[in-house]
Design a protein around this motif. Structure first.
Motif, PDB file in Angstrom:
ATOM      1  N   SER A  73       0.823  -1.214   0.000  1.00 22.81           N
ATOM      2  CA  SER A  73       0.000   0.000   0.000  1.00 22.81           C
ATOM      3  C   SER A  73       0.854   1.260   0.000  1.00 22.81           C
ATOM      4  CB  SER A  73      -0.936  -0.001   1.208  1.00 22.81           C
ATOM      5  OG  SER A  73      -1.925  -1.007   1.088  1.00 22.81           O
TER       6      SER A  73
ATOM      7  N   VAL B  53      -7.369  12.574  -2.938  1.00 20.81           N
ATOM      8  CA  VAL B  53      -7.957  11.238  -2.830  1.00 20.81           C
ATOM      9  C   VAL B  53      -9.343  11.394  -2.215  1.00 20.81           C
ATOM     10  CG1 VAL B  53      -7.730   8.916  -1.862  1.00 20.81           C
ATOM     11  CG2 VAL B  53      -5.670  10.199  -2.521  1.00 20.81           C
TER      12      VAL B  53
ATOM     13  N   GLY C 195     -12.756   9.078  -0.953  1.00 23.78           N
ATOM     14  CA  GLY C 195     -13.098   7.686  -0.733  1.00 23.78           C
ATOM     15  C   GLY C 195     -13.956   7.410   0.478  1.00 23.78           C
TER      16      GLY C 195
ATOM     17  N   ASN D  87      -9.491  -1.368   1.599  1.00 26.66           N
ATOM     18  CA  ASN D  87      -8.615  -0.226   1.330  1.00 26.66           C
ATOM     19  C   ASN D  87      -8.122   0.452   2.607  1.00 26.66           C
ATOM     20  OD1 ASN D  87     -11.040   0.942   2.081  1.00 26.66           O
ATOM     21  ND2 ASN D  87     -11.022   2.514   0.486  1.00 26.66           N
TER      22      ASN D  87
ATOM     23  N   PHE E 175      -4.374   1.004   2.464  1.00 25.76           N
ATOM     24  CA  PHE E 175      -4.062   2.031   1.462  1.00 25.76           C
ATOM     25  C   PHE E 175      -4.343   3.423   2.022  1.00 25.76           C
ATOM     26  CE2 PHE E 175      -5.858   4.816  -1.883  1.00 25.76           C
ATOM     27  CZ  PHE E 175      -4.701   5.043  -2.608  1.00 25.76           C
TER      28      PHE E 175
ATOM     29  N   VAL F 118      -7.723  10.590  -7.387  1.00 25.35           N
ATOM     30  CA  VAL F 118      -7.863   9.170  -7.054  1.00 25.35           C
ATOM     31  C   VAL F 118      -9.144   8.984  -6.258  1.00 25.35           C
ATOM     32  CG1 VAL F 118      -6.871   7.267  -5.706  1.00 25.35           C
ATOM     33  CG2 VAL F 118      -5.381   8.741  -7.095  1.00 25.35           C
TER      34      VAL F 118
ATOM     35  N   THR G   2     -11.254   5.853  -4.029  1.00 26.70           N
ATOM     36  CA  THR G   2     -10.953   4.557  -3.413  1.00 26.70           C
ATOM     37  C   THR G   2     -12.158   4.005  -2.668  1.00 26.70           C
ATOM     38  OG1 THR G   2      -9.436   3.332  -1.973  1.00 26.70           O
ATOM     39  CG2 THR G   2      -9.958   5.591  -1.314  1.00 26.70           C
TER      40      THR G   2
ATOM     41  N   VAL H 106      -8.857   3.120  -6.824  1.00 27.03           N
ATOM     42  CA  VAL H 106      -8.094   2.124  -6.065  1.00 27.03           C
ATOM     43  C   VAL H 106      -9.070   1.328  -5.216  1.00 27.03           C
ATOM     44  CG1 VAL H 106      -6.254   1.745  -4.382  1.00 27.03           C
ATOM     45  CG2 VAL H 106      -6.077   3.636  -6.026  1.00 27.03           C
ATOM     46  N   VAL H 107      -9.093   0.006  -5.427  1.00 25.72           N
ATOM     47  CA  VAL H 107     -10.062  -0.844  -4.731  1.00 25.72           C
ATOM     48  C   VAL H 107      -9.368  -2.047  -4.104  1.00 25.72           C
ATOM     49  CG1 VAL H 107     -11.951  -0.184  -6.266  1.00 25.72           C
ATOM     50  CG2 VAL H 107     -10.582  -2.204  -6.799  1.00 25.72           C
TER      51      VAL H 107
END
Length: 548
Positions: A5, A19, A21, A27, A30, A67, A69, A96-97
């Motif tokens: 990560s 980012v 998310g 995640n 991450f 990004v 996620t 990102v997953v």
């Protein structure tokens, strides 16, 4: 040693600062690495769809990669609608997953790679040996192909130690496609012979930085100018600028566009909306499309040039001679062209049913809203009012996440991305009541994120697009109705300022707040009429019923 990560985050640092998310099992590691990176800003949204919509809007507003996620499984599938929108709209972003572990699928796992492939998104799955390299490849693919990509982290690798890799190289800049000399000479000759040239610019022209060259070329040709919906504001307040072409055009703008004998299209795909279902241009018009696509994107195109919009406009500018005043269409049609976009019905203070007329509402809002504004739109019948009546400063100041995939319910999270991209601008979010209810979780996200914003809820107590397309044809309207919601009370519960707008006079308090230096989010629950139908919707119904 760094974890997988942490290595992914290291590869993302040169290309993004944002980012968006929702944290979950897949995640968590991450996001722990994201929060450890000082140069990355993490914005938590409340629904996974909001993460992708926010990243999409961030790119549209800023031109910079973001990004999104989510976790695996349900978190990933919750994000599919905005992922499909980003793919169809050509928006580069990285989702990102989490994913199934390398040891095998679990009962709750789905084949995420195949699901993403079905939407047109490519999946890059990291390994313990090459997390940086795989991440860099995903970013380069997104940027080079203007696509949304999925970066998958197998669950058992997220906290595993990564092998030492060389630092990932920053993605190369996307190469620009210059036009051929033959194409430039051919198009220059067509433009030189034109009596009524029109330059029409889309979002692609804005992305390529073609503004200065396109304006200079139009001036040299004595051309009138127009834009697609996504290119709104490209030509500013120039006297020859007709505003938006197609379904959102005023009648005067549409009439002038139809008179053009040569149309130079820079970076616009000429979809059915811009083309008014094939009726935007005169039947004898030469339509020259300049685009990075492999070929023409509309049957209306008579001449196609594959090339970057800016480079092509610059080459044409050098190839054409200035036109004298007596033969300049921009001079001949100057009176008709001046403020043509604004030449539309102002409506009445109220509609026959006593509720607000959205036309007079938007005209009033345009007067009192700050000039430095970024308009974010959800989808629905109301979508035509703001572009028609609210001044749009530039193409990146009209954000419409959802139009490519024809979805609603992405307005609140889109506004989150716009607020992060343009923090000094006043964000003006326009949404319908149906879309607002669908995205309600991320009203909280927007209130937390925006520095200064106004939310305009076009509340007609219905799914307006369905009312005007199907109820008028005799289909039972009951599924199209929404029991009236007090959005002012809802917004207040989330911590925002709010007001119910039942008459134009109710906007006085709003004007006072806008004139202050106060930051915050103000929601206006505008009680609009179902009886006022947008012209673009009338056109859609006419085409659907065969009356046009």
């Amino acid at each position: 040693m760094a974890t997988v990560s942490a290595s992914i985050v290291s590869a993302l640092l040169p290309v993004t600062s944002e980012v968006f998310g929702v944290m979950g099992n897949g995640n968590a590691h991450f996001l722990d690495a994201v929060l450890a990176a000082p140069s990355l800003q993490y914005t938590a949204v409340r629904h996974e769809a909001g993460a992708v919509a926010a990243a999409d809007a961030y790119f549209r507003a800023s031109g910079r990669l973001a990004v999104a996620t989510t976790t695996y499984g349900a978190g990933f599938t919750n994000a599919l609608t905005p992922l499909a929108e980003a793919v169809q709209a050509g928006i580069p972003l990285v989702l990102v997953v989490g994913d199934a572990p390398t040891t095998g699928v679990r009962p709750w796992d789905v084949d995420q790679t195949q699901v993403a492939k079905g939407l047109g998104a490519t999946t890059f799955t990291v390994s313990a040996g090459r997390p940086r390299a795989v991440t860099a490849a995903a970013v380069e693919h997104a940027v080079r192909h203007r696509e949304a990509v999925v970066l998958a982290i197998p669950y058992d690798l997220a906290a595993a130690e990564a092998l030492v890799e060389d630092a990932a190289a920053a993605p190369a800049s996307m190469p620009l496609d210059p036009p051929t000399g033959e194409d430039v000479a051919r198009v220059a000759a067509i433009l030189a012979a034109a009596e009524r040239p029109l330059v029409l610019a889309g979002r692609g022209a804005w992305i390529s930085g073609a503004g200065e060259a396109a304006r200079a070329l139009a001036s040299r040709l004595g051309a009138l100018t127009a834009t697609s919906g996504l290119g709104a504001g490209f030509f500013g307040d120039d006297a020859a600028a007709l505003g938006i072409a197609g379904g959102w055009a005023s009648e005067r703008t549409a009439h002038l566009i139809e008179q053009a004998d040569v149309v130079l299209v820079l970076g616009a795909r000429l979809n059915q909306f811009t083309m008014r279902f094939g009726h935007s241009f005169g039947g004898a018009a030469r339509v020259i499309q300049v685009d990075v696509a492999a070929g023409p994107t509309s049957p209306a195109v008579t001449d196609f040039v594959q090339g970057d919009a800016r480079l092509t406009a610059e080459a044409l500018l050098a190839a054409v001679e200035p036109r004298d005043g007596g033969h300049r269409w921009s001079t001949i049609a100057a009176d008709a062209a001046l403020r043509a976009h604004d030449a539309r019905d102002d409506g009445e203070p109220t509609a026959p049913d006593g509720r607000l007329d959205p036309r007079s509402l938007c005209r009033t809002l345009d007067r009192i809203l700050p000039a430095d504004r970024t308009i974010v739109q959800d989808g629905g019948h109301f979508i035509g009012w703001a572009p028609g009546y609210l001044h749009v400063p530039a193409p990146n100041r009209l954000i419409m996440v959802g139009t490519a995939y024809q979805t609603i319910g992405l307005g609140f999270p889109s506004a989150v991305g716009a607020a992060r991209a343009l923090p000094d601008s006043t964000i003006v979010l326009c949404t319908g009541d149906g879309g607002a209810l669908m995205a309600l979780a991320d009203l909280d996200s927007f209130i937390r994120t925006a520095r200064r914003a106004v939310i305009v809820v076009f509340n007609d107590a219905a799914y307006g697009a369905e009312i005007h397309q199907y109820a008028v044809r005799g289909i039972d309207s009951r599924p199209m109705m929404i029991e009236e919601v007090d959005f002012a009370a809802v917004a207040a519960a989330f911590g925002a300022r709010s007001a119910t707008i039942a008459s134009l006079g109710d906007l006085t308090a709003v004007e006072h707040w806008l004139a202050s230096d106060d930051d915050g989010v103000l929601l206006l629950d505008c009680k609009i009429s179902q009886q006022v139908v947008a012209p673009y919707m009338q056109e859609i119904v006419a085409v659907a019923t065969g009356s046009r």
